[in-house]
Design an enzyme around this catalytic site. Structure first.
Site: not given
Length: 587
Positions: A155, A232
């Site tokens: 991320e 995710e």
């Protein structure tokens, strides 16, 4: 694994990835095979795991790949069961894990710049990655193993935009042996995060919890020639102290899963098994306010913290079987639970009486953070002496992280919390403790609970303890010098001496209990305020009566016929006893 014609291809065959996250470091090694079998029985073909650098290199230059850190054993178990692996080695992982998996001792360098091309940081990363890949290289698909994909950072689009750093990591992974494994990045569905976090020529995956079609639309014109993958899929959310316990209806989760299946997209359940932030490894989020994460990482996962089945598990398995995506294999047995009843705590020790037994005293000219001394987490205690009578005055504490109790001559004066900033703080930048009278020789004690390092966003360089200690003088304040410092990581409590006389908190309380039957159980901490617990020397985690978690999970593998329990209570408790029950307790 390769990408060909908008599909994942393994050994020349198209495949969709149906994965679930199981973090080896959030469960005990004896449970790994059971958890992985349950993942396979649910119809998933892949397991995803992060890798926690701060567990493998707790002390600078000292590596640990044994016991709960034996990531190679976890990968071998997955391979034995016929599961593929998505390997997310970081070095930063977020994961609501302390400092996002980075070792806090990095912050001893006052100039440390993380997650970028700062040369000292790169040197530490490279040394660690070389050691990690020495362990797991046989498990790469290149070498006949089952690791089919390796993530570059994590991320990154929510942190920085140093493309040279990301390219350096990519090249390092290739040098370390990732030749046939798919390299990828992972960011949320916002366009800003995607463009900042992705790397040209590297596959980009997305993280989100709902609205798959809309989410994948964000990659149009950016990555049109690749399969859709949610790295995710947030089937739940994490809890933080003082917040609510997060749950999510299984029907709603399955609606999202069906949308993935209908559009032929791949997904990874985050989390399939959430597990436990044992010890002091729960992280914290600090966007507007500081929110420390609970010990339980239940996450509304497909399996419970103890590895039990949920309605979501059964719904997922039924769906995968009905679509011909899973075989009807026998389900592994559910965990056995036990209640062991009431445990009396009969031995006591005051922290202030035991400081020299709990930690080695450090004499410093001035205040330093715990990371300066190589301490990663736990508590840190500062002691200073007043050198002249001053009458009414203010003790000023700079850069507090995160909670502090202030004592004068052993008498409690004030509790401070970094989040609570009054007018004095806004004017001075310091937390203040007003004292009616201060005399020469008075002892000022500041006991700091570090809680978790921030694990996400701009505040990850989260040094714990305090940075300055002053006494208000006219016309200006004056720093305390010649500070005594105790780094209380609480790892070795063998030198603590106890007696049977109750003590004021902060204090250790010790007891024993029998376990004539073995099973998963929970320690009911109602009646205590804030602290941590050790069972047979293993730190099962923090507790706090703010909730929402009110009981700590005790893995069955920790239990013996005769067991020792040590509770460290920071504040106060009602009675010197606890109860071991067979179920979790939420506020």
């Amino acid at each position: 694994m390769k990408i060909e014609n908008n599909s994942f291809v393994i050994d020349g065959k198209k495949i969709n990835i149906y994965s679930g996250a199981i973090h080896y470091f959030r469960s005990m090694p004896d449970r790994w095979e059971d958890l992985l079998l349950k993942l396979k029985a649910a119809g998933l073909n892949t397991v995803e795991t992060y890798v926690a650098w701060n567990l493998h290199e707790r002390k600078e230059g000292e590596f640990d790949f044994s016991g709960r850190c034996d990531v190679k054993r976890f990968l071998e178990t997955a391979r034995k069961l016929g599961l593929y692996v998505i390997f997310r080695s970081g070095p930063f992982i977020c994961a609501e894990w302390d400092m996002g998996g980075l070792p806090p001792w990095l912050l001893k360098d006052r100039n440390m710049k993380i997650r970028c091309s700062y040369k000292p940081y790169l040197d530490y990363v490279e040394r660690y990655m070389r050691r990690l890949f020495d362990e797991i290289r046989p498990e790469l698909s290149t070498n006949g193993g089952n690791i089919i994909a390796v993530q570059i950072e994590n991320e990154y689009g929510h942190y920085g935009s140093d493309k040279e750093y990301m390219a350096w990591l990519r090249d390092l992974y290739i040098e370390l042996g990732c030749k046939d494994e798919l390299l990828f990045t992972s960011d949320d569905k916002s366009l800003v995060a995607i463009k900042a976090g992705m790397l040209e020529g590297v596959y980009e995956t997305l993280n989100f919890g709902s609205g798959a079609k809309t989410a994948f639309d964000s990659l149009k014109g950016i990555q049109d020639d690749a399969p859709k993958m949610c790295m995710e899929f947030w089937c739940g959310w994490f809890d933080y102290w003082g917040g609510k316990h997060h749950t999510r209806d299984a029907k709603k989760v399955m609606e999202e899963i069906r949308s993935f299946l209908d559009m032929g997209a791949s997904f990874n359940f985050y989390m399939f098994h959430g597990g436990t932030n044992f010890g002091f490894y729960s992280g914290a989020n600090s966007v507007v306010k500081y929110h420390p994460v609970t010990t339980s990482y239940d996450y509304n996962a497909v399996l419970t913290e103890a590895g039990d089945y949920t309605p979501l598990y059964h719904a997922l398995r039924k769906e995968m079987i009905s679509r011909g995506l899973a075989e009807e294999m026998p389900l592994p047995p559910a965990p056995t639970y036990v209640s062991l009843g009431e445990v009396q705590l009969t031995q006591y020790a005051s922290l202030f009486d035991q400081l020299d037994n709990a930690a080695e005293k450090i004499e410093s000219k001035y205040v330093e953070s715990m990371e300066h001394f190589g301490q990663n987490n736990g508590y840190i205690h500062y002691r200073a002496r007043v050198t002249a009578d001053r009458g009414k005055t203010m003790i000023m504490i700079g850069d507090l992280h995160e909670y502090a109790d202030v004592y004068v001559n052993g008498v409690f004066k004030k509790h401070l919390y970094s989040r609570k900033k009054n007018l004095f703080y806004r004017l001075s930048g310091y937390h203040g403790v007003y004292l009616k009278e201060v005399k020469e020789g008075d002892i000022i004690d500041i006991f700091v609970d570090a809680m978790g390092h921030v694990n996400f966003g701009a505040h990850i360089t989260d040094r714990k303890g305090i940075s300055d200690l002053r006494i208000l003088s006219v016309p200006q304040s004056r720093s305390f010098m010649n500070i005594e410092i105790y780094c209380l990581d609480m790892e070795d409590l063998s030198k603590i001496t106890y007696d049977n006389v109750p003590k004021k908190c902060p204090a250790f309380l010790k007891g024993s209990f029998k376990a004539d039957k073995k099973g998963e159980c929970y320690l009911d901490m109602r009646g205590f305020t804030k602290g941590f617990v050790k069972i047979n020397g293993f730190n099962i985690g923090r507790y706090w009566n703010k909730g929402p978690q009110l009981a700590l999970y005790i893995p069955s593998s920790l239990l013996k016929d005769e067991n020792e329990i040590i509770i460290f209570e920071e504040k106060a408790y009602k009675q010197a006893k606890v109860t071991i029950t067979d179920h979790p307790i939420w506020k």
